[in-house]
Each structure stands twice: as structure tokens, then as C-alpha cells.
Motif scaffolding. Structure first.
Motif, PDB file in Angstrom:
ATOM      1  N   ILE A 127      63.144 -14.569 -35.213  1.00  0.00           N
ATOM      2  CA  ILE A 127      63.233 -13.781 -35.438  1.00  0.00           C
ATOM      3  C   ILE A 127      61.599 -13.480 -36.501  1.00  0.00           C
ATOM      4  O   ILE A 127      60.511 -12.491 -35.738  1.00  0.00           O
ATOM      5  N   TRP A 128      62.239 -13.651 -37.901  1.00  0.00           N
ATOM      6  CA  TRP A 128      61.032 -13.062 -38.937  1.00  0.00           C
ATOM      7  C   TRP A 128      59.859 -13.991 -39.020  1.00  0.00           C
ATOM      8  O   TRP A 128      58.652 -13.966 -39.579  1.00  0.00           O
ATOM      9  N   GLY A 129      59.663 -15.459 -38.081  1.00  0.00           N
ATOM     10  CA  GLY A 129      59.426 -16.455 -38.250  1.00  0.00           C
ATOM     11  C   GLY A 129      58.805 -16.713 -39.376  1.00  0.00           C
ATOM     12  O   GLY A 129      57.828 -17.702 -39.875  1.00  0.00           O
ATOM     13  N   ARG A 130      59.693 -17.092 -40.886  1.00  0.00           N
ATOM     14  CA  ARG A 130      59.356 -17.809 -42.267  1.00  0.00           C
ATOM     15  C   ARG A 130      60.779 -18.170 -41.982  1.00  0.00           C
ATOM     16  O   ARG A 130      61.267 -18.508 -41.496  1.00  0.00           O
ATOM     17  N   SER A 131      60.370 -19.648 -42.661  1.00  0.00           N
ATOM     18  CA  SER A 131      61.830 -20.632 -42.866  1.00  0.00           C
ATOM     19  C   SER A 131      63.112 -19.767 -44.019  1.00  0.00           C
ATOM     20  O   SER A 131      62.602 -18.977 -44.479  1.00  0.00           O
ATOM     21  N   CYS A 132      64.625 -20.733 -43.162  1.00  0.00           N
ATOM     22  CA  CYS A 132      65.286 -19.588 -44.161  1.00  0.00           C
ATOM     23  C   CYS A 132      65.148 -20.773 -45.309  1.00  0.00           C
ATOM     24  O   CYS A 132      65.721 -20.699 -46.775  1.00  0.00           O
ATOM     25  N   ARG A 133      64.472 -21.889 -45.328  1.00  0.00           N
ATOM     26  CA  ARG A 133      64.564 -22.618 -46.978  1.00  0.00           C
ATOM     27  C   ARG A 133      63.601 -21.395 -48.104  1.00  0.00           C
ATOM     28  O   ARG A 133      63.730 -21.299 -49.355  1.00  0.00           O
ATOM     29  N   ALA A 134      62.498 -21.640 -47.593  1.00  0.00           N
ATOM     30  CA  ALA A 134      61.561 -20.176 -48.377  1.00  0.00           C
ATOM     31  C   ALA A 134      62.657 -18.925 -48.264  1.00  0.00           C
ATOM     32  O   ALA A 134      61.907 -18.360 -50.018  1.00  0.00           O
ATOM     33  N   LEU A 135      63.380 -18.599 -47.902  1.00  0.00           N
ATOM     34  CA  LEU A 135      63.882 -16.856 -48.324  1.00  0.00           C
ATOM     35  C   LEU A 135      64.817 -17.870 -49.407  1.00  0.00           C
ATOM     36  O   LEU A 135      64.921 -16.979 -50.074  1.00  0.00           O
ATOM     37  N   TYR A 136      65.438 -19.312 -49.349  1.00  0.00           N
ATOM     38  CA  TYR A 136      66.562 -19.101 -50.591  1.00  0.00           C
ATOM     39  C   TYR A 136      66.358 -19.313 -52.137  1.00  0.00           C
ATOM     40  O   TYR A 136      66.127 -18.716 -52.908  1.00  0.00           O
ATOM     41  N   ALA A 137      64.528 -19.956 -51.463  1.00  0.00           N
ATOM     42  CA  ALA A 137      63.813 -19.765 -53.026  1.00  0.00           C
ATOM     43  C   ALA A 137      63.354 -18.810 -52.862  1.00  0.00           C
ATOM     44  O   ALA A 137      62.925 -18.601 -54.592  1.00  0.00           O
ATOM     45  N   SER A 138      63.379 -17.703 -52.488  1.00  0.00           N
ATOM     46  CA  SER A 138      62.435 -16.907 -52.420  1.00  0.00           C
ATOM     47  C   SER A 138      63.046 -15.964 -52.521  1.00  0.00           C
ATOM     48  O   SER A 138      62.177 -14.755 -51.058  1.00  0.00           O
ATOM     49  N   PRO A 139      64.303 -15.009 -52.558  1.00  0.00           N
ATOM     50  CA  PRO A 139      65.176 -13.721 -51.576  1.00  0.00           C
ATOM     51  C   PRO A 139      64.583 -12.811 -51.782  1.00  0.00           C
ATOM     52  O   PRO A 139      64.498 -11.873 -50.642  1.00  0.00           O
TER      53      PRO A 139
END
Length: 65
Positions: free
Chosen positions: A11-23
Motif C-alpha cells: 500500500i505505502w510503497g515502502r519497506s517494513c524494514r525501513a519503518l522498523y528502523a525509523s518508526p
């Protein structure tokens, strides 16, 4: 951040890994016209458990969902 649905990437076009790293990165993806309202609702409603907001996001490719 405890859990991020794999659908976030689709949906967001961004990785889960990146969100975990920078919430807080998800905030930057909220459409600028919606961002303040969404943040105010998050502060006011999340603790009560009634956070249910609709808003637009801007994907890395510039498309809006």
C-alpha cells in the motif's frame, strides 16, 4: 513498533524494514494537507483506542493513495 503488516509495503510503497528502523517515517508519507489532522487525532484518540482516520498517502513514486 511491535508489528508492521506486510500489506504496508504494498500500500505505502515502502519497506517494513525501513519503518522498523525509523518508526516516524510513516508521518512524512501522509499527504501534507492531511498530516496535521492525522497527528492531532493520533495524540487524542490512540490512547483511548478509538483512532479511526482516513487520509491520503504519497508513495515514493509520487502517486497518491
Amino acid at each position: 513498533m511491535l508489528y508492521i503488516s506486510p500489506a504496508y509495503e504494498k500500500i505505502w510503497g515502502r519497506s517494513c524494514r525501513a519503518l522498523y528502523a525509523s518508526p516516524r517515517d510513516w508521518v512524512e508519507a501522509i499527504h501534507p494537507e492531511d498530516r496535521q489532522r492525522v497527528l492531532e487525532a493520533a495524540v487524542a484518540k490512540q490512547a483511548r483506542g478509538d483512532y479511526d482516520e482516513e487520509y491520503r498517502i504519497v508513495r515514493p513514486d509520487g502517486s497518491t493513495r
